[in-house]
Design an enzyme around this catalytic site. Structure first.
Site: not given
Length: 397
Positions: A47, A116
């Site tokens: 991340n 996303h």
């Protein structure tokens, strides 16, 4: 947004499924990404890789906004180069995060959502930066790119994934070939200068061949500016891609003997965002003319619609991973509906009810806070349930 225990359980069992048929990715980009992965330390969380690429786009967006607040005018040569490099860097990070997750055994539903979600925001930031590179201005050109060439294909790809369970990228797609084309266009602009985008097509015809091409091509086409032609040509493959998204979903549902209409109606979410935005744009610019916030604050206006779209996409992804239903009217779209109604009332009454810039200020602040709280709540819930941290990798025992 509070997720139920059942939704969280379903989300914890979710496995990402993606297919990338891009020939460019298969024969060129994958080799580059695998090479670049070797330089990424194993202790860097996936991340964090995603976030780094997103920050590069946001920083570039802010610099471009300083030089081109109204999406017009030429930029410094180095800034065109930076636009290209930052987008290429983002694409690299966007593809390394998944590889990093797999090699560190830290893949999770949070990673897919974070990836996303960042992608949906990058669409908006990059669309505005590209509008400045191509000198689209505050008129309809930038809006066609934002809604037709950016939001529509992104929504349809996510919608297809929601109904089929697989994110399917075709042989020619936006995340691969599309980004490379935009990167190259930035470098070409740096070489030839930003004013190339506002030249008419007749400008590019050699004098020796001018009479021949004038007799062949329609006058209307020759009078188009390069940026107008480019946006038009970009919109066509995007619409064609959406047709295949629908075809894939219909084929999948028929194979499972499931009804088609409940799936098709989810396209209305994009239709609503587009319709209320267009209604606001038309009534505002008709009443205020060049004093409209769409002309005076184009970046703020489109940014706010962009974060609304980003939250709508994220909610659809969550519904997909949690096996939940997805309502047509979602909380994030309500402020857009309200400001569109205000604008319509002002237009039809021909009287300003509330100064438009104040409405825009409230609209932007509220939507930004709402989106921030949404991200915070979802990340906290997923991290707690999955027993992971967002930006660090748990030590293997």
């Amino acid at each position: 947004m509070k997720l139920s225990e059942k939704s969280l359980f379903n989300l914890s069992k979710h496995k990402y499924s993606g297919i990338d048929d891009s020939l460019l990715a298969k024969y060129v980009l994958q080799k580059y990404w695998n090479f670049a992965l070797k330089f990424l330390p194993l202790n860097i969380a996936p991340n964090l890789v995603t976030l780094t690429g997103t920050i590069a786009i946001v920083v570039t967006f802010l610099i471009v906004a300083y030089y081109s607040p109204f999406l017009t005018g030429t930029l410094p040569t180095w800034l065109y180069v930076l636009c290209g490099l930052s987008l290429f860097f983002y694409q690299t990070m966007d593809n390394l995060d998944g590889k990093q997750a797999r090699r560190t055994n830290s893949s999770s539903a949070l990673g897919q959502l974070f990836d996303h979600g960042c992608d949906s925001l990058v669409c908006m930031f990059q669309s505005l930066s590209q509008a400045s590179v191509g000198q689209y201005g505050t008129g309809s050109l930038a809006l066609v790119q934002l809604f037709i060439a950016t939001f529509l294909p992104f929504w349809m790809a996510t919608w297809e994934e929601y109904h089929t369970g697989t994110l399917h990228l075709g042989k020619f797609n936006g995340p691969d070939e599309g980004i490379i084309i935009i990167v190259l266009s930035c470098f070409v602009t740096a070489y030839f200068g930003g004013d190339i985008w506002v030249q008419k097509l007749s400008y590019f015809i050699p004098k020796s061949q001018e009479s021949m091409w004038i007799s062949i091509l329609p006058q209307g086409l020759l009078q188009l500016q390069l940026n107008q032609l480019t946006v038009s040509l970009l919109a066509i493959p995007c619409i064609i891609t959406c047709y295949f998204n629908i075809q894939n979903v219909v084929k999948h549902l028929r194979a499972k003997n499931q009804p088609i209409f409940p799936a098709i109606k989810h396209i209305l979410v994009w239709v609503l965002v587009f319709t209320f935005s267009l209604s606001w744009y038309y009534t505002s610019t008709s009443f205020y003319n060049l004093s409209s916030v769409w002309h005076q604050y184009p970046r703020t206006t489109q940014y706010t619609i962009g974060i609304i779209f980003g939250e709508l996409v994220s909610r659809l992804i969550i519904a997909h991973m949690c096996h939940d239903s997805y309502a047509i009217i979602q909380k994030p779209i309500i402020p857009l509906i309200l400001i569109s109604i205000f604008s319509n009332l002002t237009f039809y009454l021909q009287r300003e009810l509330v100064p438009e810039y104040i409405l825009l200020f409230i609209f932007t602040i509220y939507c930004s806070i709402q989106y921030s709280l949404f991200v915070r709540d979802i990340v906290k819930q997923l991290c707690a349930f999955l027993k992971i941290k967002c930006f660090s990798i748990a030590k293997q025992h």
